[in-house]
Design an enzyme around this catalytic site. Structure first.
Site, short mmCIF file in Angstrom:
data_model
loop_
_atom_site.label_atom_id
_atom_site.label_comp_id
_atom_site.label_asym_id
_atom_site.label_seq_id
_atom_site.Cartn_x
_atom_site.Cartn_y
_atom_site.Cartn_z
N SER A 96 0.88 -1.19 0.00
CA SER A 96 0.00 0.00 0.00
C SER A 96 0.90 1.22 0.00
O SER A 96 1.56 1.50 1.01
CB SER A 96 -0.87 0.02 1.26
N LYS A 171 -7.28 1.70 -2.44
CA LYS A 171 -6.80 1.26 -1.13
C LYS A 171 -6.87 2.39 -0.10
O LYS A 171 -7.20 2.17 1.07
CB LYS A 171 -5.36 0.73 -1.26
N LYS A 239 0.79 5.67 8.08
CA LYS A 239 1.37 5.81 6.74
C LYS A 239 0.27 5.91 5.69
O LYS A 239 0.28 6.79 4.82
CB LYS A 239 2.29 4.60 6.50
P1 NAD Z 1 5.64 -5.98 7.52
O1 NAD Z 1 6.39 -4.85 8.12
O2 NAD Z 1 5.24 -7.13 8.38
O3 NAD Z 1 6.47 -6.58 6.26
C1 NAD Z 1 7.23 -5.82 5.37
C2 NAD Z 1 8.48 -6.61 5.02
O4 NAD Z 1 9.26 -5.90 4.06
C3 NAD Z 1 9.40 -6.85 6.23
O5 NAD Z 1 9.66 -8.23 6.37
C4 NAD Z 1 10.66 -6.06 5.89
O6 NAD Z 1 11.85 -6.65 6.40
C5 NAD Z 1 10.63 -6.09 4.37
N1 NAD Z 1 11.40 -5.02 3.73
C6 NAD Z 1 11.45 -3.69 4.04
N2 NAD Z 1 12.23 -3.03 3.17
C7 NAD Z 1 12.68 -3.94 2.27
C8 NAD Z 1 13.51 -3.87 1.12
N3 NAD Z 1 14.03 -2.71 0.72
N4 NAD Z 1 13.76 -5.01 0.44
C9 NAD Z 1 13.24 -6.20 0.84
N5 NAD Z 1 12.44 -6.33 1.92
C10 NAD Z 1 12.18 -5.23 2.64
O7 NAD Z 1 4.37 -5.34 6.82
P2 NAD Z 1 3.02 -6.09 6.35
O8 NAD Z 1 2.02 -6.00 7.44
O9 NAD Z 1 3.37 -7.41 5.73
O10 NAD Z 1 2.54 -5.04 5.23
C11 NAD Z 1 3.10 -5.01 3.92
C12 NAD Z 1 2.26 -4.05 3.09
O11 NAD Z 1 0.91 -4.54 3.02
C13 NAD Z 1 2.16 -2.62 3.67
O12 NAD Z 1 2.14 -1.68 2.64
C14 NAD Z 1 0.84 -2.66 4.41
O13 NAD Z 1 0.28 -1.36 4.53
C15 NAD Z 1 0.02 -3.57 3.51
N6 NAD Z 1 -1.10 -4.26 4.16
C16 NAD Z 1 -0.93 -4.85 5.38
C17 NAD Z 1 -2.02 -5.49 5.98
C18 NAD Z 1 -1.90 -6.13 7.35
O14 NAD Z 1 -2.96 -6.41 7.94
N7 NAD Z 1 -0.71 -6.38 7.87
C19 NAD Z 1 -3.25 -5.52 5.34
C20 NAD Z 1 -3.38 -4.97 4.08
C21 NAD Z 1 -2.29 -4.33 3.50
#
Ligand code: NAD
Length: 295
Positions: A96, A171, A239
């Site tokens: 997102s 989104k 964010k």
């Molecule tokens: P998270 O923080 O658990 O996972 C993100 C991952 O990206 C981490 O493992 C981190 O180490 C990795 N990362 C960061 N920078 C990086 C890079 N440069 N190269 C490679 N890996 C890298 O977050 P999440 O909850 O999995 O969310 C991911 C996305 O999905 C976000 O944009 C969030 O807004 C969206 N989202 C999350 C949810 C939820 O319920 N968790 C629901 C819908 C959407």
């Protein structure tokens, strides 16, 4: 079976990888946290040492990263996707991020013959695990058609909403509705608890009526159990709402309730709750009312 690159193996990314593997696809996975790569490898993926390494092997790459800066780093940065991706590669960014950043990354991709879709999701960790996410997509029809079946390994619905950036615009709408809905539920439950009614009774009485919602079903059991383990972190919701406010400013769309919601989320983050689930919005109301919504 397709060879799919997957970058970002956090709360959402790892279960999404597991569903791609379950559907019989080969996955090459990378995250900046080594333990997250190990978890994907344990699930059957092949680990990679960088985003560039992923791109060198895979004609389809999915990113699931926190926000725009991380997507830019993984795609455009040193050791990133664009250093190795072949012409004709499709990049599906499921993070997102701000719609404007999606457009910026897509333009840089297009210069190298790479097509990009922005395809953020709704449904959170439970639906990522079930493979029943709602996927909202922006980009070209042809690229959408090419990846539709693969996206549907992770989702229950997948809708092309418009041109690149449209997925993230939708989104933002989703995130406004979720934040305001959690705030409304929290405000109402704080009131009814303070006025002496058991929150479990409130939930049972109104969940089937017009006030009922997916948010109420998912978050009230967490709030009444005092369980604020993420799920979706407060800092990630800040964010998203900041991206919504920026988009509101650039399109002249006023967002008065979103302004209030981000203030509440920021207050909680300042108090050290940024890594809590966004259902901890209830704690803001609990503090104001001097009551705990438990039952
Ligand atoms: P998270 O923080 O658990 O996972 C993100 C991952 O990206 C981490 O493992 C981190 O180490 C990795 N990362 C960061 N920078 C990086 C890079 N440069 N190269 C490679 N890996 C890298 O977050 P999440 O909850 O999995 O969310 C991911 C996305 O999905 C976000 O944009 C969030 O807004 C969206 N989202 C999350 C949810 C939820 O319920 N968790 C629901 C819908 C959407």
């Amino acid at each position: 079976m397709k060879k799919i690159g997957f970058i970002g193996l956090g709360i959402m990314g790892l279960p999404m990888v597991k569903n791609l593997l379950k559907a019989g696809h080969e996955v090459v996975a990378f995250d900046i946290v080594a333990a997250n790569i190990e978890a994907a490898v344990a699930a059957g993926a092949k680990g990679a040492g960088s985003s560039k390494e992923v791109a060198a092997e895979c004609p389809l790459i999915i990113t699931m990263l926190p926000n725009g800066p991380e997507v830019k780093e993984a795609v455009l940065g040193a050791g990133g996707v664009l250093e190795a991706a072949a012409q004709g590669t499709i990049l599906v960014d499921m993070s997102s991020i701000a719609p404007e950043v999606a457009k910026e990354v897509a333009t840089a991709c297009a210069a190298k013959g790479i097509k990009m879709l922005d395809a953020p999701v709704s449904g959170g960790e439970p639906k990522a695990i079930e493979g029943t996410l709602s996927i909202m997509v922006g980009g070209e029809q042809q690229a959408f058609d090419q990846v539709y079946d693969i996206l549907m390994c992770m989702g229950a619905s997948c809708v092309l909403c418009g041109e690149i950036g449209a997925g993230n615009t939708v989104k933002l709408a989703n995130q406004i509705i979720v934040a305001l809905n959690i705030a409304a539920v929290s405000e109402a439950f704080a009131l009814s608890t303070k006025a002496g009614v058991d929150p479990a009774k409130v939930f049972a009485a109104i969940r089937g009526g017009l006030a009922g919602s997916t948010v109420m079903e998912a978050k009230v059991p967490m709030i009444t159990a005092g369980n604020f383990k993420p799920g979706f972190k407060i800092d990630l919701h800040i964010k998203d709402l900041q991206n919504a406010l920026d988009t509101g400013a650039s399109t002249a769309a006023p967002l008065p309730f979103t302004e209030k919601a981000i203030e509440i989320l920021r207050d909680l983050s300042t108090k050290g709750l940024g890594q809590n689930d966004h259902s901890a919005i209830a704690k803001y109301y609990e503090n104001l009312a001097g009551v705990e919504i438990r039952g």
